[in-house]
Design an enzyme around this catalytic site. Structure first.
Site, mmCIF file in Angstrom:
data_model
loop_
_atom_site.group_PDB
_atom_site.id
_atom_site.type_symbol
_atom_site.label_atom_id
_atom_site.label_comp_id
_atom_site.label_asym_id
_atom_site.label_seq_id
_atom_site.Cartn_x
_atom_site.Cartn_y
_atom_site.Cartn_z
ATOM 1 N N CYS A 1 -11.164 82.645 23.160
ATOM 2 C CA CYS A 1 -11.927 83.345 23.523
ATOM 3 C C CYS A 1 -11.666 85.337 22.541
ATOM 4 O O CYS A 1 -11.230 85.601 22.091
ATOM 5 C CB CYS A 1 -12.936 83.941 24.574
ATOM 6 N N THR A 2 -12.282 85.256 21.396
ATOM 7 C CA THR A 2 -11.783 86.559 20.704
ATOM 8 C C THR A 2 -12.277 87.692 21.362
ATOM 9 O O THR A 2 -12.086 88.827 20.709
ATOM 10 C CB THR A 2 -13.394 86.218 19.130
ATOM 11 N N MET B 1 -21.219 87.063 17.534
ATOM 12 C CA MET B 1 -21.128 86.589 18.593
ATOM 13 C C MET B 1 -19.520 86.724 18.965
ATOM 14 O O MET B 1 -18.760 85.907 19.383
ATOM 15 C CB MET B 1 -20.551 85.240 17.673
ATOM 16 N N GLN C 1 -27.264 78.274 22.979
ATOM 17 C CA GLN C 1 -26.104 77.365 24.237
ATOM 18 C C GLN C 1 -26.157 77.070 24.991
ATOM 19 O O GLN C 1 -25.484 76.911 25.774
ATOM 20 C CB GLN C 1 -24.819 78.798 24.319
ATOM 21 N N THR D 1 -15.607 83.715 15.887
ATOM 22 C CA THR D 1 -15.694 83.237 17.281
ATOM 23 C C THR D 1 -15.096 82.017 17.262
ATOM 24 O O THR D 1 -15.077 81.297 16.950
ATOM 25 C CB THR D 1 -17.241 83.360 17.719
ATOM 26 N N ASN D 2 -14.580 81.759 18.714
ATOM 27 C CA ASN D 2 -14.346 80.413 18.491
ATOM 28 C C ASN D 2 -15.680 78.992 19.448
ATOM 29 O O ASN D 2 -15.538 78.033 18.181
ATOM 30 C CB ASN D 2 -13.202 79.835 19.903
#
Length: 252
Positions: A196-197, A10, A52, A83-84
């Site tokens: 955000c990754t 993700m 989402q 993931t954040n």
């Protein structure tokens, strides 16, 4: 060593970073052919992204809970959501299993304290910047949080999902993120969280125009300490503590 379970995919672009960085850190610490005992359950991000967009967070939470169950069944001793944004459903993951979830917010707070940063600017998706789940986690550690203005939040959110999570990294978008970092710094942030990754792929901390804390780096550092020593970062709620009888340590 202790076995890590990653809820990944993700997007897969950042999950790849987790895998490489955790193994690099373990190899550096132990030498030779050492690598991390690690499980990855990689989601179909199209499915998660649909949840989402629909703001169907219960369905998203159940999807990640299923992932967590598979990882624990495979022997994971700690879980991490790679993931954040999806930490919005972290409580659903915690409720599904009995092993600890190493929360990215606790890892970031731990790293910030090590660096002496008490005010963090946060860049990421709109929910990460504007909802309470992320801010509250950092504030529970005594950290003040700043986010961009609404228009900038909307712009960065669009860039993340139209470019970064698809593996597209352009100079023009890099300039936009750098400008947002500079604004947060001018408003008083000691450092800016790349929350955000994929942002750290676009703007690595070493090339950022301001002090930057990559959420992947912070999460990986905490996961590596767990892998090697069983340590978990101190944090609010049920995520602090010990694993496999090894005491947790804030100093790690």
């Amino acid at each position: 060593m202790h076995r890590i379970g990653l809820l990944g995919g993700m997007s897969w672009h950042s999950t790849e970073q987790y895998y490489r960085r955790i193994n690099t850190a373990v190899a550096h610490a132990k030498g030779g052919h050492s690598s991390a005992p690690l499980l990855i359950d990689s989601a179909d991000f199209a499915e998660i992204r649909a949840f989402q967009i629909a703001e169907d967070w219960p369905a998203a939470g159940e999807a990640l809970a299923d992932s967590a169950r598979r990882l624990v069944a495979g022997g994971a001793e700690v879980l991490a959501i790679a993931t954040n944004l999806m930490h919005k459903v972290a409580p659903a993951v915690e409720a599904a299993v009995e092993v600890p979830l190493l929360h990215i917010g606790d890892a970031i707070a731990d790293q910030a304290h090590r660096q002496g940063a008490t005010t963090l600017g946060v860049l990421g998706t709109a929910p990460t910047m504007l909802d309470t789940f992320y801010r509250a986690r950092l504030e529970a550690h005594g950290i003040d949080v700043l986010v961009p203005d609404p228009d900038t939040c909307a712009l960065l959110h669009r860039r993340i999902f139209s470019e970064l999570t698809l593996g597209t990294f352009t100079d023009s978008t890099r300039v936009e993120f750098a400008a947002a970092m500079g604004d947060l710094r001018e408003r008083g942030a000691d450092a800016v969280v790349l929350g955000c990754t994929e942002i750290g792929i676009l703007v690595p901390p070493a090339s950022a125009p301001v002090p930057a804390l990559d959420s992947v780096d912070a999460h990986v550092a905490a996961l590596t300490r767990f892998c090697l020593n069983g340590d978990l970062p101190l944090g609010p709620g049920p995520l602090s503590g010990t694993a496999s009888g090894v005491p947790a340590s804030a100093a790690g």
